[in-house]
Design a protein around this motif. Structure first.
Motif, PDB file in Angstrom:
ATOM      1  N   PRO A 102       0.822  -1.221   0.000  1.00 53.05           N
ATOM      2  CA  PRO A 102       0.000   0.000   0.000  1.00 53.05           C
ATOM      3  C   PRO A 102       0.858   1.274   0.000  1.00 53.05           C
ATOM      4  N   VAL A 103       0.289   2.339  -0.573  1.00 51.30           N
ATOM      5  CA  VAL A 103       0.913   3.669  -0.509  1.00 51.30           C
ATOM      6  C   VAL A 103      -0.116   4.628   0.081  1.00 51.30           C
ATOM      7  N   GLY A 104       0.277   5.334   1.123  1.00 52.98           N
ATOM      8  CA  GLY A 104      -0.627   6.282   1.765  1.00 52.98           C
ATOM      9  C   GLY A 104      -0.718   7.596   1.006  1.00 52.98           C
ATOM     10  N   LEU A 105      -1.891   8.232   1.049  1.00 49.71           N
ATOM     11  CA  LEU A 105      -2.077   9.609   0.575  1.00 49.71           C
ATOM     12  C   LEU A 105      -1.811   9.775  -0.915  1.00 49.71           C
ATOM     13  N   VAL A 106      -2.315   8.841  -1.703  1.00 50.61           N
ATOM     14  CA  VAL A 106      -2.108   8.943  -3.152  1.00 50.61           C
ATOM     15  C   VAL A 106      -3.369   8.499  -3.892  1.00 50.61           C
ATOM     16  N   CYS A 145      -5.321  -8.180  -1.259  1.00 55.75           N
ATOM     17  CA  CYS A 145      -4.579  -9.420  -1.050  1.00 55.75           C
ATOM     18  C   CYS A 145      -5.479 -10.452  -0.384  1.00 55.75           C
ATOM     19  N   ASP A 146      -5.481 -11.663  -0.935  1.00 51.61           N
ATOM     20  CA  ASP A 146      -6.261 -12.769  -0.365  1.00 51.61           C
ATOM     21  C   ASP A 146      -5.433 -13.427   0.751  1.00 51.61           C
ATOM     22  N   ASN A 147      -5.994 -13.390   1.944  1.00 49.41           N
ATOM     23  CA  ASN A 147      -5.307 -13.941   3.120  1.00 49.41           C
ATOM     24  C   ASN A 147      -4.937 -15.408   2.994  1.00 49.41           C
ATOM     25  N   GLU A 148      -5.851 -16.197   2.416  1.00 48.91           N
ATOM     26  CA  GLU A 148      -5.661 -17.646   2.315  1.00 48.91           C
ATOM     27  C   GLU A 148      -4.470 -17.982   1.418  1.00 48.91           C
ATOM     28  N   THR A 149      -4.466 -17.333   0.228  1.00 44.56           N
ATOM     29  CA  THR A 149      -3.456 -17.694  -0.779  1.00 44.56           C
ATOM     30  C   THR A 149      -2.262 -16.736  -0.757  1.00 44.56           C
ATOM     31  N   ASN A 150      -2.385 -15.618  -0.056  1.00 50.56           N
ATOM     32  CA  ASN A 150      -1.384 -14.548  -0.090  1.00 50.56           C
ATOM     33  C   ASN A 150      -1.084 -14.113  -1.538  1.00 50.56           C
ATOM     34  N   LYS A 151      -2.143 -13.999  -2.338  1.00 48.40           N
ATOM     35  CA  LYS A 151      -1.994 -13.536  -3.724  1.00 48.40           C
ATOM     36  C   LYS A 151      -2.767 -12.227  -3.918  1.00 48.40           C
ATOM     37  N   VAL A 152      -2.315 -11.425  -4.875  1.00 46.68           N
ATOM     38  CA  VAL A 152      -3.036 -10.194  -5.215  1.00 46.68           C
ATOM     39  C   VAL A 152      -4.212 -10.552  -6.115  1.00 46.68           C
ATOM     40  N   THR A 153      -5.423 -10.167  -5.686  1.00 44.27           N
ATOM     41  CA  THR A 153      -6.618 -10.488  -6.463  1.00 44.27           C
ATOM     42  C   THR A 153      -7.188  -9.261  -7.169  1.00 44.27           C
ATOM     43  N   GLY A 154      -6.667  -8.081  -6.845  1.00 44.68           N
ATOM     44  CA  GLY A 154      -7.161  -6.857  -7.480  1.00 44.68           C
ATOM     45  C   GLY A 154      -6.539  -5.650  -6.807  1.00 44.68           C
ATOM     46  N   PHE A 155      -7.143  -4.478  -7.063  1.00 44.37           N
ATOM     47  CA  PHE A 155      -6.626  -3.230  -6.500  1.00 44.37           C
ATOM     48  C   PHE A 155      -7.793  -2.374  -6.045  1.00 44.37           C
ATOM     49  N   ASN A 156      -7.572  -1.493  -5.109  1.00 46.81           N
ATOM     50  CA  ASN A 156      -8.654  -0.598  -4.682  1.00 46.81           C
ATOM     51  C   ASN A 156      -8.603   0.751  -5.400  1.00 46.81           C
ATOM     52  N   ALA A 157      -7.707   0.901  -6.387  1.00 46.82           N
ATOM     53  CA  ALA A 157      -7.488   2.201  -7.036  1.00 46.82           C
ATOM     54  C   ALA A 157      -8.798   2.784  -7.569  1.00 46.82           C
ATOM     55  N   ALA A 158      -8.984   4.091  -7.322  1.00 42.55           N
ATOM     56  CA  ALA A 158     -10.151   4.802  -7.833  1.00 42.55           C
ATOM     57  C   ALA A 158      -9.754   5.666  -9.025  1.00 42.55           C
ATOM     58  N   TRP A 159      -8.478   6.049  -9.078  1.00 46.82           N
ATOM     59  CA  TRP A 159      -7.958   6.921 -10.131  1.00 46.82           C
ATOM     60  C   TRP A 159      -7.385   6.052 -11.256  1.00 46.82           C
ATOM     61  N   LYS A 160      -7.967   6.162 -12.471  1.00 49.53           N
ATOM     62  CA  LYS A 160      -7.554   5.350 -13.613  1.00 49.53           C
ATOM     63  C   LYS A 160      -7.449   3.864 -13.259  1.00 49.53           C
ATOM     64  N   LEU A 170       2.795 -10.758  -8.947  1.00 51.35           N
ATOM     65  CA  LEU A 170       2.876  -9.770  -7.864  1.00 51.35           C
ATOM     66  C   LEU A 170       2.971 -10.457  -6.505  1.00 51.35           C
ATOM     67  N   GLU A 171       3.946 -10.049  -5.712  1.00 50.39           N
ATOM     68  CA  GLU A 171       4.131 -10.594  -4.363  1.00 50.39           C
ATOM     69  C   GLU A 171       3.660  -9.557  -3.347  1.00 50.39           C
ATOM     70  N   PRO A 172       2.493  -9.800  -2.721  1.00 50.51           N
ATOM     71  CA  PRO A 172       1.993  -8.830  -1.739  1.00 50.51           C
ATOM     72  C   PRO A 172       2.849  -8.847  -0.479  1.00 50.51           C
ATOM     73  N   LEU A 173       3.290  -7.660  -0.049  1.00 49.41           N
ATOM     74  CA  LEU A 173       4.104  -7.540   1.163  1.00 49.41           C
ATOM     75  C   LEU A 173       3.358  -6.672   2.170  1.00 49.41           C
ATOM     76  N   ALA A 174       4.036  -6.290   3.241  1.00 48.60           N
ATOM     77  CA  ALA A 174       3.422  -5.466   4.300  1.00 48.60           C
ATOM     78  C   ALA A 174       2.140  -6.127   4.828  1.00 48.60           C
ATOM     79  N   ASP A 175       2.296  -7.375   5.327  1.00 50.73           N
ATOM     80  CA  ASP A 175       1.178  -8.109   5.934  1.00 50.73           C
ATOM     81  C   ASP A 175      -0.021  -8.187   5.004  1.00 50.73           C
TER      82      ASP A 175
END
Ligand code: UDP
Ligand code: MN
Length: 255
Positions: free
Chosen positions: A135-139, A149-164, A214-219
C-alpha cells in the motif's frame, strides 16, 4: 546477507531540495546494504548535491540528465501536466544494467525525493523474488491506495485504485520494487514519455512482469510503510525586499 537495495531518486533544484534530501538520507542511513542512485534533473551535477552526498555517509552513485526541454514543467503548469523523473529513472536503469549482472542479489526501488519512507518498507523488500507490491498512503485521491490481497493464498486479487482503475498495474511509483534479476533480464524495459499521464508505472511494469507474479508484502497489503507526501513550495515572499537592500538571506549560506 540481504540483497543490495538500489533506490533510484530523481531530484531537481528548488528551495526545498536540501531539506528533502536530508529527510531521505537520514532514513536511508538506517538501511543495510543500501545503494542510493541519485539522478539530478540538470545538465551538470550541482555543487549542492555533490557535497551533500559526499557528507551523507551513504553509498551512492551520482548521475545527471536534464529533462528534454519540451517535457519540462513550467512554473504555471499544474504538476500533473508533464511527466516528472522519466529521463532520470531511465538513466539509472541504464547505469544499473551496465554495472551489475544477475549474479548480484539486489532489489530496485524508485524513491521520489518528497515521499516519506518507513525503515520497515526496506525490510519487506528483502523478500522480493520478482516484484513486491504494498500500500501507498495519501495517493490516488485516497487515504491509501493498495493491492487487494487474499489472506488464504497470499496472492493479489485486485486493487482498490479509484484513479484510472483501468490500468493493468494501478500502482504508484512508491508501491512496488523489482528484483534486480528482472531489471537485468528485461533489459529493454524503460519508462516512456509516450505513456499517457498516470500510465508511467503500468507502462514500465507491463514490459517486465504479469499480474500473477505480484508478491503482496506489508502483511498482505494491510500496512502502510510509505506515504506520497508532497511539500508545499515556500513563498519566499519577502526575499525580494532583502535583495533590493543587498541583504539576500542566503548569501554565502547554503539552505
Ligand atoms: N522531478 C525532477 N524534475 C522535475 C520535477 C520532478 O527530477 O522537473 C523529480 C522529483 O524530485 C521527484 C520525482 O521527479 O523525485 C517525482 O516528482 P514529483 O514528486 O513532483 O511528482 P508527484 O509527486 O507530483 O507525482
Ligand atoms: Mn512527489
Amino acid at each position: 546477507n540481504g540483497p543490495i537495495i538500489f533506490a533510484i531518486t530523481p531530484t531537481f533544484k528548488r528551495p526545498s531540495q536540501k531539506a528533502e534530501l536530508t529527510r531521505l538520507a537520514q532514513t536511508f542511513l538506517h538501511i543495510k546494504n543500501f545503494h542510493w542512485i541519485i539522478v539530478e534533473d540538470s545538465n551538470e551535477r550541482t555543487k549542492l548535491v555533490t557535497n551533500f552526498l559526499s557528507e551523507s555517509g551513504l553509498i551512492y552513485h551520482h548521475l545527471n540528465v536534464a529533462t528534454p526541454r519540451n517535457f519540462k514543467l513550467k512554473k504555471s503548469d499544474p504538476h500533473w501536466k508533464k511527466p516528472r523523473g522519466i529521463a532520470q529513472r531511465n538513466a539509472a536503469l541504464t547505469w544499473i544494467r551496465k554495472n551489475y549482472n544477475a549474479t548480484t542479489n539486489g532489489v530496485v526501488y524508485f524513491a521520489d525525493d518528497d515521499n516519506t519512507y518507513s525503515v520497515k518498507l526496506f525490510k519487506e523488500m528483502e523478500k522480493i523474488k520478482v516484484i513486491g507490491v504494498w500500500p501507498v498512503g495519501l495517493v490516488g485521491g485516497l487515504m491509501v491506495e493498495r493491492p487487494i490481497c487474499d489472506n488464504e493464498t497470499n496472492k493479489v486479487t485486485g486493487f482498490n485504485a479509484a484513479w484510472k482503475p483501468e490500468r493493468i498495474f494501478p500502482i504508484d511509483m512508491a508501491g512496488f520494487a523489482l528484483n534486480l534479476k528482472v531489471v537485468i533480464e528485461k533489459k529493454d524495459a524503460m519508462f516512456s514519455y509516450a505513456a499517457p499521464n498516470g500510465y508511467h508505472e503500468t507502462t514500465l511494469l507491463e514490459q517486465m512482469v504479469t499480474r500473477d507474479q505480484l508478491e503482496p508484502l506489508a502483511d498482505c497489503c494491510t500496512k502502510v510503510y510509505v506515504w506520497h507526501t508532497r511539500t508545499e513550495p515556500p513563498t519566499l515572499r519577502d526575499e525580494q525586499q532583502l535583495i533590493k537592500k543587498g541583504l539576500k538571506s542566503d548569501a554565502n549560506i547554503e539552505v
